[in-house]
Write an enzyme that holds these catalytic residues in place. Structure first.
Site, mmCIF file in Angstrom:
data_model
loop_
_atom_site.group_PDB
_atom_site.id
_atom_site.type_symbol
_atom_site.label_atom_id
_atom_site.label_comp_id
_atom_site.label_asym_id
_atom_site.label_seq_id
_atom_site.Cartn_x
_atom_site.Cartn_y
_atom_site.Cartn_z
ATOM 1 N N SER A 187 0.825 -1.146 0.061
ATOM 2 C CA SER A 187 0.061 0.049 0.179
ATOM 3 C C SER A 187 0.833 1.344 0.008
ATOM 4 C CB SER A 187 -0.987 0.061 1.354
ATOM 5 O OG SER A 187 -1.893 -1.121 1.080
ATOM 6 N N LYS A 246 13.278 -2.057 1.298
ATOM 7 C CA LYS A 246 11.840 -1.856 1.354
ATOM 8 C C LYS A 246 11.857 -0.208 1.493
ATOM 9 C CE LYS A 246 8.690 -3.879 3.681
ATOM 10 N NZ LYS A 246 7.835 -4.539 4.762
ATOM 11 N N ASP A 273 0.362 -11.877 14.161
ATOM 12 C CA ASP A 273 -0.033 -12.296 12.842
ATOM 13 C C ASP A 273 0.783 -13.506 12.370
ATOM 14 O OD1 ASP A 273 -1.463 -12.103 10.441
ATOM 15 O OD2 ASP A 273 0.068 -10.651 9.476
#
Length: 988
Positions: free
Chosen positions: A37, A56, A183
């Protein structure tokens, strides 16, 4: 290089390869391998050593101030964590437009791809040892093989046990640092081949090294994951998260059990299309986990395709997959279960290999009392478990949490940590050639990179586990990156709010924030190829002391973290409202004749509830426009934006599955539209197309199912939800007789729904203003060449652009930007408060429906909901989900001071009535009627004392509002007479 050439090159390139090499510090940027995103991931290498790395690039333009703060504190956590089973942050840089995270590169993809490909990933092949049974397997041209797994079902048992042990090592280390992952799923478990050093130190030959990724991004994940319902994450979520309840670290253990089940069987334990259905299936299982080999045995089938799962692994899975956290196996029992004993180090004995079935090594664990108890208890409880019909998902109902089977007995007296490395071999050292494959999950946890802010000292509450010991390998390379094998189980609970808070208090988890300290003269910083000027150089690693206890260097002295003890709270009202709407819809399908106390229909005017668009039909093309919304908690893009396809990864046959949606389109969202004049078409002001309406993640997920069912029945859930999604206001048309109590209820609920809608509409206008101001500020402050999703790696181009921008700046433009930012925050503040007031009315309406429904079902067995009540419930559900989602996103843009803008509502009511009068003079009577009604309901909302914090409206304000309503009501009554006369009907 000139920034224009660089930008033009990026636009021409496909994104997978570049015609030139760009640099960040001492790193060369290569091909793009992933996109998220607000982050793009590139494969690169160190310019001198050509060691592969992953870069990144996080766009600062797409980060709100809060998300940027989270990212920076996440970096502070990552740069002090050193563990062989956790991905490493190698370096970081930042400029005015981007933050660059240089991380390990993992070449073996992730566990989900590994399971799907049965281990046949090009980088994970190996040369079998001479004389071993694997040497008999066919090899490729290089004489290498892949680890042999069964052709169907789960992975080979030895690989499963080794992966589980490596995952447990990482979790135990994080737990010792008061960190939760939150997660854990196969997509976040990355793989890479073991190095020669790791194999020499005892890592099982041929089995990949497992690394946990994205662990720090999960503090805000639960709320986001609800919006990621269709992306797979909820398949591994604990039921307490799916129930929107507060949860603690035991939620990770459920996820571990789900991952272990998938490794053993080849599929997740529970599968569903949305989190409501998933929760129902979990509850329906009643803690009875059935494995494929047991199904075949029970059915006496001769087909023996399922690979038997060892009994100790079954017992562990059943102990972890308990619906109630209190019944779930604890961390100490998990770390001491012994399932992975003997599979964390290379065996010196000859391997036994079967290509058809995995070897059941549980027989060798017969000396473990804990495993024997787990197996015996599980087998006994299986006989007592009777599957029951899943109850309706009413979170407030005790039936949602049925009692599980008898919990597995656990012997807690055993103090030996089976997780520690066997003393016969030294602890493996960190290799000097890190590899990491970074996925596109975006960081969301953290504080300033340079310098991190100091915090208060921690307060340990229990001693570390004395059973954990570690010794440095004599073969360690010079200045290796230290390895922490298994962190101690110290329960250091650090809270930024103070240790004296009540146990029932719910606080936001405070990330570890190391203070800025220079290199210690007594302890040299291990070499990781970090630049001296890098922020990482200031953060010493966590190391293991000679007594086996964790030693924190000065970077962690005085740090605080409440992650270990704090709970995370997700809005529970969401699941209650959705559950009640489901129950109403189910009740409306029962073929029973309803009682009726009177035969007349309601005479209340409902014109303001009539949708502009016709009812949805099976062939309505606008249904296709109802789109999936990205997780609002992880993105700076509002939850009503559209999703665009994700670019394929270049140079990688097995890209990681995305854990967050792909990049998004720009503003403005279709759900928010500027308010046109009342002289325009009424649909432009009071109606929008059904496809442009965005509801919450749950409603959209259900609507996608509803689309396939529309037309089968007038009362199906699909029809009701799809219709409700397409309506801006409830459309209550009396089509059946109803009793007086339900009539009164609907009248009251309609009033509350009208108030909720007009406040929601005004909040949309303020949110539109905020987004337009944000675009203005971004356009005016962003230098040419620094826009776009691809980061400008050229430092010369960035410097030139910044210099040009400084030459064009002036004091007046600075003042203008400050004014824009203030107006932007004020608009977001107004939107948040208005959305919350709208939610309050919706919740109040749903509570009335809930109480009525409970009273009726208690008195009348099998009471049937009317179509009108069901329609209202579906509308409330759809509007609640949409409003809640927008409020969550608007909150990320708002400031700290949130006040109810009653003046704004008042001014809007006056302005709306004026525009309605103009429309009436122009002959547009329908638009005028809608305008007068909207104005009256805005004033009615102001007269409702529940919107005020003190619960009462000032007398002078009340008089002013009532005085203003008188002429508007007069004009509305006169207008309705005109409409009745023009249509040939009697006055309403």
């Amino acid at each position: 290089m000139p920034d224009s050439n660089a930008q033009g090159s990026r636009e021409k390139e496909s994104g997978h390869h570049r015609s030139h090499k760009e640099r960040i510090g001492n790193y060369v940027v290569g091909a793009e391998i992933g996109r998220g995103s607000f982050a793009t991931v590139y494969k690169g290498y160190r310019s001198k050593t050509r060691v592969p790395i992953a870069i990144k690039a996080v766009s600062r333009q797409k980060l709100t101030s809060k998300l940027l703060e989270n990212l920076e504190s996440e970096i502070n956590i990552l740069k002090v964590i050193n563990h062989r089973n956790i991905v490493a942050l190698t370096d970081c840089f930042k400029n005015d437009t981007h933050i660059y995270l240089v991380m390990e590169y993992c070449s073996g993809s992730d566990l989900s791809v590994y399971i799907k490909q049965r281990g046949n990933i090009p980088t994970l092949d190996f040369v079998p040892k001479a004389g071993s049974s694997m040497a008999l397997l066919p090899t490729n041209d290089e004489g290498k093989i892949y680890w042999p797994h069964p052709p169907t079902g789960g992975l080979d048992e030895r690989v499963t046990r080794s992966f589980l042990g490596q995952l447990a090592q990482a979790i135990k280390f994080l737990r010792a640092q008061d960190l939760m992952h939150r997660d854990i799923k196969p997509q976040n478990l990355l793989l890479q081949p073991a190095t020669e050093t790791e194999v020499a130190e005892g890592h099982p030959y041929g089995i990949p090294v497992l690394k946990v990724a994205d662990f720090g991004f999960a503090r805000i994940l639960p709320a986001a994951a609800m919006a990621e319902t269709l992306c797979g994450s909820p398949l591994y979520m604990a039921p307490e998260i799916l129930r929107y309840e507060k949860y603690d670290a035991k939620a990770d253990l459920w996820s571990v059990g789900a991952v272990l089940f998938e490794m053993s069987v080849g599929r997740p334990p529970f599968r569903a299309n949305n989190h409501v259905e998933l929760l129902r299936r979990i509850e329906k299982s009643n803690d009875n986990i059935v494995f494929p080999d047991e199904k075949e045995r029970d059915s006496k089938s001769s087909d023996e395709t399922s690979i038997p799962v060892p009994s100790d692994i079954k017992a562990l899975i059943r102990a972890l997959l308990k619906r109630k956290p209190n019944d779930r196996m604890g961390f100490d029992d998990f770390f001491n279960c012994g399932v992975w004993d003997g599979h964390m180090a290379e065996s010196t004995e000859e391997e036994s290999l079967s290509l058809d079935v995995s070897t059941d090594s549980s027989a060798g664990l017969g000396e473990s009392d804990r495993i024997r108890q787990m197996v015996a208890s599980t087998e006994q409880s299986k006989d007592r478990l009777i599957p029951t019909r899943a109850p309706q998902p009413l979170a407030a109902d005790a039936a949602l949490n049925p009692q599980p089977a008898v919990p597995i007995s656990r012997d807690t007296s055993e103090g030996r940590s089976r997780l520690s490395t066997p003393p016969s071999r030294p602890t493996p050292t960190r290799r000097s050639t890190p590899k990491y494959y970074v996925g596109d999950a975006t960081p969301s946890e953290p504080t300033a990179i340079i310098p991190p802010s100091p915090s208060s000292a921690p307060t340990p509450t229990s001693a570390p586990d004395p059973g954990l010991t570690t010794q440095q390998s004599p073969t360690s390379r010079a200045n290796p990156r230290p390895i922490i094998t298994a962190a101690s189980s110290a329960q250091r609970r650090m809270s930024g709010k103070g240790d004296g808070r009540e146990a029932s208090s719910v606080e936001e988890a405070a990330p570890i924030t190391p203070p800025f300290t220079g290199p210690s003269p007594t302890m040299a910083r291990p070499s990781r190829g970090i630049n001296e000027g890098s922020p990482l150089a200031a953060a010493p690693p966590i190391t293991m002391g000679p007594d086996g206890r964790l030693e924190r260097s000065s970077a962690l002295e005085g740090s605080t973290s409440g992650v270990g003890t704090d709970y995370v709270v997700v809005e529970k009202q969401t699941v209650e409202i959705n559950a009640l709407a489901d129950e109403l819809d189910q009740a409306s399908k029962r073929p029973m004749i309803r009682r009726s106390s009177r035969g007349s229909v309601v005479s209340r005017p409902v014109s303001s509830f009539k949708p502009i668009s016709p009812n949805i039909t099976k062939n309505d093309p606008t249904l296709g426009a109802i789109s999936y919304s990205p997780p609002f908690a992880l993105s700076s893009t509002p939850p009503f934006a559209m999703q665009v396809p994700r670019h394929a990864s270049g140079g990688n046959s097995f890209p990681r599955n995305p854990s967050i949606p792909s990049s998004l389109n720009a503003f403005p969202p279709t759900t928010i539209s500027a308010s046109p004049s009342y002289g325009q078409d009424a649909a432009a002001r009071f109606g929008v197309s059904p496809g442009s309406l965005q509801t919450g993640a749950l409603a959209r997920a259900l609507t996608n199912t509803a689309i396939r069912l529309i037309g089968t029945s007038a009362n199906t859930a699909a029809t009701a939800i799809a219709r409700a999604t397409a309506k801006r206001r409830p459309n209550i048309v009396r089509v059946s007789d109803m009793d007086a109590a339900e009539d009164d209820l609907l009248c009251t609920v309609e009033d509350l729904a009208r108030k909720a809608f007009v406040l929601f509409e005004l909040a949309d206008e303020r949110l539109l203003a905020q987004t337009q101001l944000a675009q203005t500020a971004r356009t005016s402050s962003t230098p040419t060449g620094l826009t776009g999703t691809t980061p400008p790696f050229s430092m010369q181009a960035a410097a030139a652009a910044q210099a040009g921008s400084r030459r064009k700046s002036s004091s007046s433009s600075m003042n203008s930007e400050v004014w824009i930012l203030r107006q932007q925050e004020a608009a977001a503040n107004d939107a948040v408060v208005l959305y919350m007031k709208s939610l309050a009315f919706i919740v109040k309406a749903m509570d009335k429906v809930k109480r009525y429904w409970k009273n009726r079902t208690d008195v009348y067995d099998g009471y049937v909901a009317s179509q009108e009540l069901n329609e209202m419930g579906q509308w409330l559900r759809a509007r609640f989900n949409e409003t809640f989602e927008k409020a969550e996103w608007a909150k990320t843009q708002a400031g700290d001071t949130l006040l109810f803008p009653d003046w704004l509502v008042h001014d809007k009511a006056r302005d709306t009535s004026r525009q309605a009068a103009v429309a009436e003079l122009q002959g547009d009577l329908t638009t005028a009627e809608q305008g007068y009604e909207t104005s009256l309901w805005l004033l009615q909302a102001l007269l409702d004392e529940s919107v005020y914090e003190n619960g009462s409206i000032p007398d002078e304000d009340k008089v002013a509002y009532e005085r203003l309503m008188v002429p508007i009501k007069t004009r509305l009554d006169a207008l309705r007479k005109k409409l009745a006369e023009s249509s040939g009907m009697t006055a309403r």
